[in-house]
Design a protein around this motif. Structure first.
Motif, PDB file in Angstrom:
ATOM      1  N   LEU B  22       0.813  -1.223   0.000  1.00  0.00           N
ATOM      2  CA  LEU B  22       0.000   0.000   0.000  1.00  0.00           C
ATOM      3  C   LEU B  22       0.848   1.277   0.000  1.00  0.00           C
ATOM      4  O   LEU B  22       0.571   2.196  -0.767  1.00  0.00           O
ATOM      5  CB  LEU B  22      -1.013  -0.001   1.160  1.00  0.00           C
ATOM      6  CG  LEU B  22      -2.464  -0.126   0.686  1.00  0.00           C
ATOM      7  CD1 LEU B  22      -2.713  -1.456   0.014  1.00  0.00           C
ATOM      8  CD2 LEU B  22      -3.450   0.098   1.804  1.00  0.00           C
ATOM      9  N   PRO B  23       1.888   1.349   0.838  1.00  0.00           N
ATOM     10  CA  PRO B  23       2.738   2.546   0.761  1.00  0.00           C
ATOM     11  C   PRO B  23       3.338   2.758  -0.632  1.00  0.00           C
ATOM     12  O   PRO B  23       3.418   3.889  -1.109  1.00  0.00           O
ATOM     13  CB  PRO B  23       3.840   2.266   1.784  1.00  0.00           C
ATOM     14  CG  PRO B  23       3.233   1.325   2.766  1.00  0.00           C
ATOM     15  CD  PRO B  23       2.263   0.496   1.990  1.00  0.00           C
ATOM     16  N   HIS B  26       0.553   4.081  -2.932  1.00  0.00           N
ATOM     17  CA  HIS B  26       0.271   5.492  -2.644  1.00  0.00           C
ATOM     18  C   HIS B  26       1.293   6.398  -3.329  1.00  0.00           C
ATOM     19  O   HIS B  26       0.929   7.398  -3.954  1.00  0.00           O
ATOM     20  CB  HIS B  26       0.323   5.745  -1.135  1.00  0.00           C
ATOM     21  CG  HIS B  26      -0.998   5.562  -0.449  1.00  0.00           C
ATOM     22  ND1 HIS B  26      -2.101   6.326  -0.746  1.00  0.00           N
ATOM     23  CD2 HIS B  26      -1.399   4.705   0.520  1.00  0.00           C
ATOM     24  CE1 HIS B  26      -3.121   5.940   0.009  1.00  0.00           C
ATOM     25  NE2 HIS B  26      -2.725   4.958   0.786  1.00  0.00           N
ATOM     26  N   PHE B  64      -6.793   4.442  -5.830  1.00  0.00           N
ATOM     27  CA  PHE B  64      -5.860   4.094  -6.904  1.00  0.00           C
ATOM     28  C   PHE B  64      -6.596   4.017  -8.243  1.00  0.00           C
ATOM     29  O   PHE B  64      -7.713   3.517  -8.322  1.00  0.00           O
ATOM     30  CB  PHE B  64      -5.183   2.748  -6.611  1.00  0.00           C
ATOM     31  CG  PHE B  64      -4.506   2.697  -5.273  1.00  0.00           C
ATOM     32  CD1 PHE B  64      -3.720   3.753  -4.845  1.00  0.00           C
ATOM     33  CD2 PHE B  64      -4.665   1.606  -4.433  1.00  0.00           C
ATOM     34  CE1 PHE B  64      -3.097   3.725  -3.593  1.00  0.00           C
ATOM     35  CE2 PHE B  64      -4.053   1.570  -3.183  1.00  0.00           C
ATOM     36  CZ  PHE B  64      -3.268   2.631  -2.762  1.00  0.00           C
TER      37      PHE B  64
END
Lengths: 505, 141
Positions: B22-23, B26, B64
């Motif tokens: 996820l990081p 992002h 996203f």
């Protein structure tokens, strides 16, 4: 020199606090940016020597400085909205600068953590149990039981996870806490770590709260040496409402789709990366430092009623005249909250109903406003306390449309893992549309003579309503988590209390 | 710096963390405005996942996107509290003000629930909007 205090809370900033602060600085005043008092109808609220002025605009700066402003509200701490509250979790609100370690220490910061380190794991959990603290995220599960389970589990690594994915409309206590008093949350996590033997913590914040993410990232860096060896890391969500459900949140942290996991295994035994994990809400963890201070547990459990102990930060939102954060002991009624404290609707029209507990909470009719704020009393009403957000609607609201929205929201946000939620929500939208259109008529191919197994006539409005009730039962008992399981609450309560909004057409 | 270089730099930044996907997503979304097929392949390779795994995650989250959209975005909250304060009545004007130039996106709650209708442009939040204020916000986006 005059010290001007203005909140840097996201709501105050969205109402122009930055511009007002800049104007004061330009006029030669020293400006301190503090947390918010929670009187949101007065934001941006300007504090000069304890006295408040609001809502302030850039044009008010000169008048406030020379004492001729007509926006004064007197001494803020004595304002009835503040003076009638019992603030424990929000004790520092309005009084300290969010990222000042100095301010935090001055207002009893780290006292709970220091004591927790002295008394050790068993005693921490015993005191938490004594306090009666229940999870503030919605389910109301006793916090101490969860901690005890994790403490008793044997593993090489354990985790503390803070659920800061506060997605419910009408709730903002988590946001205010994280932006206004970030160290209190970190202290609560460090205490939890001490209690269960975890050295790593994650705070999962929804991406819709950019200010909170920024503040907490800074706060974690500032206090790393105080909470060490405990480590804390901030992770941002990515816009999925369902990630507020604890198992879905864990999947998201692991870098997977935010799909709900079946329980058991409980996250307390097999949580993040399969390790024993405490998952608590922001407000739960923020209540901990008060409880762990000397005599805190005893004080906490002396407040509230029945099995709902302590205080609850209630959020007054929606169409309300005096909206904001109101922390008080359990037992208060909606009549007091909506009329006496909230001043009725912002539009000045009669109150039609309120929704308590976010998008999955029931709509409550004014006839039921005498029910005490208490987990069990609300369950008896087929309603939820949830995260204690109260959204007020005036008489122009169309509750049929709100029921439809509840289903629509569930359809958009469903993780897709279980059928009652994924399909049921879409069928629910269609059903409500048909009810509002007067029922179901046969059409197209259904009328063809070859379709001899078809019912010979459509379904009346009554038939469709029965079908909706049936669907809601299925969703309530058949869904894997609260998203599908609680969506029937707003739908059924709207149908029960305002049937005319469904049958009008 | 080329696109590939920047991409591998982002991946390296997060690769050592627990749950790095996820990081990374992002940062990629922030940097390139989307997570496209090429990015998915690179991330999958680096994290020892299948591209299907990565695509599954990208498509799950509202934040996203698989295609970049160069238009400015105005997010308008349409959750219960903002509905109670009349956001729906502003939508027709907002859609007109946005036209083709601005992308309007729904968001479910910005946490300013006593002061709606609310909107977000970039990281800046706006509260207590009426029709004129919202349209002006969209025109200036």
């Amino acid at each position: 020199m005059t010290i001007i205090r203005i909140s840097d809370d996201a709501l105050a900033r969205a109402c122009g606090a930055d511009e007002v602060a800049a104007a004061f600085a330009k006029a030669g005043a020293t400006v301190e940016r503090t947390s918010s008092w929670g009187m949101q109808w007065l934001e941006p609220l300007v504090e000069v020597d304890g006295k408040g002025f609001g809502p302030a605009t850039v044009d008010d700066v000169a008048a406030i400085l020379d004492g001729t402003s007509d926006k004064g509200i007197g001494v803020i701490a004595q304002h009835p909205f503040i003076a009638s509250q019992q603030r424990l979790t929000f004790a520092r609100a309005g009084k300290s600068r969010p990222l000042s370690l100095e301010d935090y220490e001055q207002h009893d910061g780290w006292v709970g953590l220091k004591r927790a380190r002295q008394i050790g794991s068993e005693q921490i959990i015993a005191e938490l149990l004594h306090s009666g603290l229940r999870g503030r995220g919605g389910a109301g599960f006793p916090a101490a039981i969860k901690w005890k389970t994790v403490a008793g589990a044997v593993a090489d690594q354990k985790y503390i996870v803070c659920n800061a994915d506060e997605g419910d409309s009408g709730t903002f206590a988590d946001r205010m806490m994280m932006e206004g008093d970030p160290f209190a949350l970190i202290e609560g996590m460090a205490i939890a770590g001490e209690a269960v033997g975890a050295t790593k913590g994650y705070i999962y914040i929804r991406s819709e709260y950019p200010d909170a993410i920024d503040k907490l990232r800074k706060a974690v860096n500032l206090c790393a040496h105080i909470i060490a060896p405990f480590e804390c890391e901030i992770r941002a969500g990515a816009g999925a409402y369902v990630c507020g459900e604890e198992t879905s949140l864990l999947n998201s942290l692991e870098g997977k789709r935010g799909e709900v996991r079946a329980k058991p295994p409980l996250p307390a035994l097999q949580g993040l990366f399969g390790k024993p994990t405490v998952v608590n809400n922001v407000l739960t963890l923020c209540a901990v430092h008060h409880i762990l201070a000397e005599g805190g547990a005893e004080h906490y459990q002396s407040l509230g009623i029945d099995r709902s102990k302590g205080t609850m930060p209630i959020q007054l939102a929606g169409n309300i005249k005096y909206g904001g954060l109101y922390e008080t002991a359990f037992g208060i009624t909606l009549n007091e909250l909506v009329y006496d404290i909230g001043g009725g609707t912002a539009s000045g029209r009669p109150v039609k109903g309120v929704q308590v507990g976010g998008p999955l909470g029931a709509y409550i009719h004014p006839d039921q406003f005498e029910v005490p704020f208490d987990y069990e009393a609300y369950t008896g009403l087929d309603a939820l306390i949830g995260h204690a957000g109260i959204t007020v609607f005036d008489d122009t609201a169309d509750m049929g449309a709100m029921a439809r929205f509840a289903m629509e929201f569930c359809a958009v946000e469903s993780c897709g893992k279980c059928t009652p939620c994924r399909i049921g929500s879409t069928r629910g939208v269609e059903l409500i549309d048909r009810i509002r259109a007067g029922g179901r008529v046969l059409e197209g191919v259904e009328l063809a003579p070859q379709m001899h197994n078809m019912p010979k006539k459509g379904r009346s409005q009554e038939d469709e309503i029965k079908l909706l009730e049936d669907l809601c039962e299925t969703m309530k008992f058949g869904s894997l988590c609260a998203l599908g399981g609680f969506t029937p609450y707003p739908v059924m309560s709207a149908l029960k209390n305002w049937p005319e909004d469904f049958r009008g057409k | 710096m080329s696109r590939e270089q920047r991409l591998s730099e982002i991946i390296t930044d997060h690769q050592g963390r627990e749950g790095p996907l996820l990081p990374i997503l992002h940062d990629v979304q922030e940097e390139f405005g989307c997570v496209d097929e090429e990015a998915e392949r690179a991330i999958a390779l680096a994290l020892n996942l299948s591209r299907a795994d990565v695509h599954g995650v990208v498509s799950f989250y509202h934040d996203f996107h698989t295609k970049a959209d160069s238009r400015p975005v105005v997010q308008i909250c349409r959750a219960e509290s903002c509905k109670a304060r009349g956001v729906e009545a502003l939508m027709e004007g907002a859609v007109k003000a946005a036209g083709e130039r601005v992308k309007l996106a729904d968001v479910y709650c910005l946490g300013l629930c006593s002061s709606g209708p609310n909107a977000r442009v970039g990281d800046k939040l706006h509260a207590r909007l009426d029709g004129a204020a919202l349209n002006k916000l969209i025109e200036n986006a």
